[in-house]
Design a protein around this motif. Structure first.
Motif, mmCIF file in Angstrom:
data_model
loop_
_atom_site.group_PDB
_atom_site.id
_atom_site.type_symbol
_atom_site.label_atom_id
_atom_site.label_comp_id
_atom_site.label_asym_id
_atom_site.label_seq_id
_atom_site.Cartn_x
_atom_site.Cartn_y
_atom_site.Cartn_z
ATOM 1 N N ASP A 176 0.812 -1.216 0.000
ATOM 2 C CA ASP A 176 0.000 0.000 0.000
ATOM 3 C C ASP A 176 0.849 1.271 0.000
ATOM 4 N N ARG A 177 2.121 1.167 -0.394
ATOM 5 C CA ARG A 177 2.961 2.352 -0.535
ATOM 6 C C ARG A 177 3.301 2.564 -2.003
ATOM 7 N N THR A 178 3.511 3.814 -2.371
ATOM 8 C CA THR A 178 3.808 4.166 -3.752
ATOM 9 C C THR A 178 5.283 4.496 -3.893
ATOM 10 N N VAL A 179 5.935 3.830 -4.833
ATOM 11 C CA VAL A 179 7.358 4.031 -5.087
ATOM 12 C C VAL A 179 7.538 4.529 -6.508
ATOM 13 N N GLU A 201 1.251 13.635 -11.967
ATOM 14 C CA GLU A 201 0.434 12.533 -12.486
ATOM 15 C C GLU A 201 0.421 11.351 -11.518
ATOM 16 N N VAL A 202 1.575 11.054 -10.938
ATOM 17 C CA VAL A 202 1.645 9.950 -9.976
ATOM 18 C C VAL A 202 0.829 10.270 -8.728
ATOM 19 N N GLU A 203 0.977 11.478 -8.212
ATOM 20 C CA GLU A 203 0.204 11.874 -7.033
ATOM 21 C C GLU A 203 -1.297 11.889 -7.342
ATOM 22 N N GLY A 204 -1.645 12.282 -8.563
ATOM 23 C CA GLY A 204 -3.048 12.270 -8.941
ATOM 24 C C GLY A 204 -3.614 10.861 -9.020
ATOM 25 N N ALA A 205 -2.789 9.922 -9.483
ATOM 26 C CA ALA A 205 -3.247 8.537 -9.634
ATOM 27 C C ALA A 205 -3.275 7.785 -8.321
ATOM 28 N N PHE A 206 -2.274 8.018 -7.458
ATOM 29 C CA PHE A 206 -2.108 7.210 -6.251
ATOM 30 C C PHE A 206 -2.320 7.981 -4.951
ATOM 31 N N GLY A 207 -2.443 9.312 -5.049
ATOM 32 C CA GLY A 207 -2.682 10.117 -3.856
ATOM 33 C C GLY A 207 -1.428 10.609 -3.169
ATOM 34 N N ARG A 208 -0.314 9.888 -3.325
ATOM 35 C CA ARG A 208 0.924 10.277 -2.659
ATOM 36 C C ARG A 208 2.098 9.512 -3.270
ATOM 37 N N ILE A 209 3.296 9.966 -2.939
ATOM 38 C CA ILE A 209 4.522 9.240 -3.272
ATOM 39 C C ILE A 209 5.243 8.991 -1.955
ATOM 40 N N ASP A 210 5.426 7.736 -1.620
ATOM 41 C CA ASP A 210 6.086 7.384 -0.365
ATOM 42 C C ASP A 210 7.594 7.304 -0.499
ATOM 43 N N ALA A 211 8.072 6.932 -1.682
ATOM 44 C CA ALA A 211 9.513 6.792 -1.892
ATOM 45 C C ALA A 211 9.875 7.159 -3.320
ATOM 46 N N GLY A 234 5.172 17.229 -1.165
ATOM 47 C CA GLY A 234 4.152 16.297 -0.697
ATOM 48 C C GLY A 234 4.632 15.469 0.481
ATOM 49 N N MET A 235 5.895 15.077 0.458
ATOM 50 C CA MET A 235 6.462 14.325 1.583
ATOM 51 C C MET A 235 6.505 15.178 2.845
ATOM 52 N N ILE A 236 6.892 16.440 2.686
ATOM 53 C CA ILE A 236 6.931 17.348 3.842
ATOM 54 C C ILE A 236 5.530 17.503 4.433
ATOM 55 N N ALA A 237 4.539 17.622 3.575
ATOM 56 C CA ALA A 237 3.166 17.785 4.053
ATOM 57 C C ALA A 237 2.711 16.582 4.865
ATOM 58 N N ARG A 238 3.185 15.390 4.481
ATOM 59 C CA ARG A 238 2.805 14.164 5.194
ATOM 60 C C ARG A 238 3.790 13.807 6.305
ATOM 61 N N LYS A 239 4.900 14.566 6.394
ATOM 62 C CA LYS A 239 5.951 14.288 7.382
ATOM 63 C C LYS A 239 6.475 12.856 7.249
ATOM 64 N N SER A 240 6.608 12.425 6.007
ATOM 65 C CA SER A 240 7.061 11.060 5.765
ATOM 66 C C SER A 240 7.542 10.926 4.327
ATOM 67 N N GLY A 241 8.660 10.205 4.130
ATOM 68 C CA GLY A 241 9.128 9.954 2.777
ATOM 69 C C GLY A 241 10.517 9.343 2.769
#
Length: 232
Positions: free
Chosen positions: A3-6, A70-80, A123-130
């Motif tokens: 469930d993570r996006t790379v 496009e990736v953020e639009g498709a998956f909601g976030r980028i984890d890595a 986007g990573m800063i906003a989620r405090k994770s990446g």
């Protein structure tokens, strides 16, 4: 990585494909980026619906930003982000190497990474994770005759990795770098047919380290330059 996006750049190369396979086995959603549509289709023509394959010139900051959007639009976030895109060119001695060589090495090895990271980090800063993993080289730990432009570009990647790690660690983002020696690829075997291939690091071995650096197990690692050298 379930469930993570790379996001993987250079996804059509030997290492990029190995990294994609490693994350696929761990259940990650993949955003696979190559420079040409034809090579992406050839490498990932049968890609499952939960993944995404894109062609873009990441040396163009706007194109890189478009990929991230496009990736953020498709998956909601980028984890890595695994910034694998790059190239090697011996080039010859500094005083005879063509001026455009240094510019090309800095573009393909440095600018592609910076452009993607610049777009993905907010986007990573906003989620405090990446997690961000870059690719340096053991050859760039010091200067080497006949490969000045390459080692300079990979050294820049390493210094930028350390810098970003210092800048982003407080935002919950890990930035680290793998330093391979010679990777066991068909191209390297063809270029060095008399070498002992058994001593070279295998793409899957290097991919496993990249995957670890994107895992929760590496959450205490910031700015590490990790040698992955096989038996060399």
């Amino acid at each position: 990585m379930a469930d993570r996006t790379v996001l993987i750049t250079g996804a059509t190369g030997n290492l990029g494909r190995a990294v994609a396979e490693a994350f696929s086995k761990e259940g990650a959603r993949l955003a696979l980026v190559g420079s040409r549509k034809e090579s992406i289709e050839r490498a990932y023509g049968g890609l499952a619906a939960e993944h995404l394959a894109l062609a873009a010139d990441l040396s163009d900051a706007n194109a890189a930003a478009g990929v991230v959007a496009e990736v953020e639009g498709a998956f909601g976030r980028i984890d890595a982000v695994c910034a694998i895109a790059g190239a090697f060119d011996m080039g010859g001695p500094v005083h005879v190497a063509p001026p455009e060589l240094a510019a090309r090495m800095m573009t393909v090895n440095v600018a592609t990474m910076v452009n993607v990271v610049r777009a993905a980090v907010p986007g990573m800063i906003a989620r405090k994770s990446g997690k961000i993993v870059t690719v340096g080289s053991t050859a760039a730990l010091k200067g080497a005759a006949g490969m000045g432009a390459y080692t300079a570009s990979k050294s820049a990647v390493m210094r930028l990795t350390e810098t970003m790690a210092a800048e982003l660690r407080g935002d919950g983002i890990n930035v680290n770098c793998v330093l391979p020696s010679t990777i066991d690829t068909p191209e390297n075997r063809a270029a060095m047919p008399k070498a002992d291939f058994s001593k070279w690091v295998k793409p899957a071995e290097l991919a496993a380290v990249v995957a670890f650096l994107c895992s929760d197990g590496a959450k205490a690692m910031h700015g590490a330059l990790v040698p992955v050298v096989g038996l060399v």
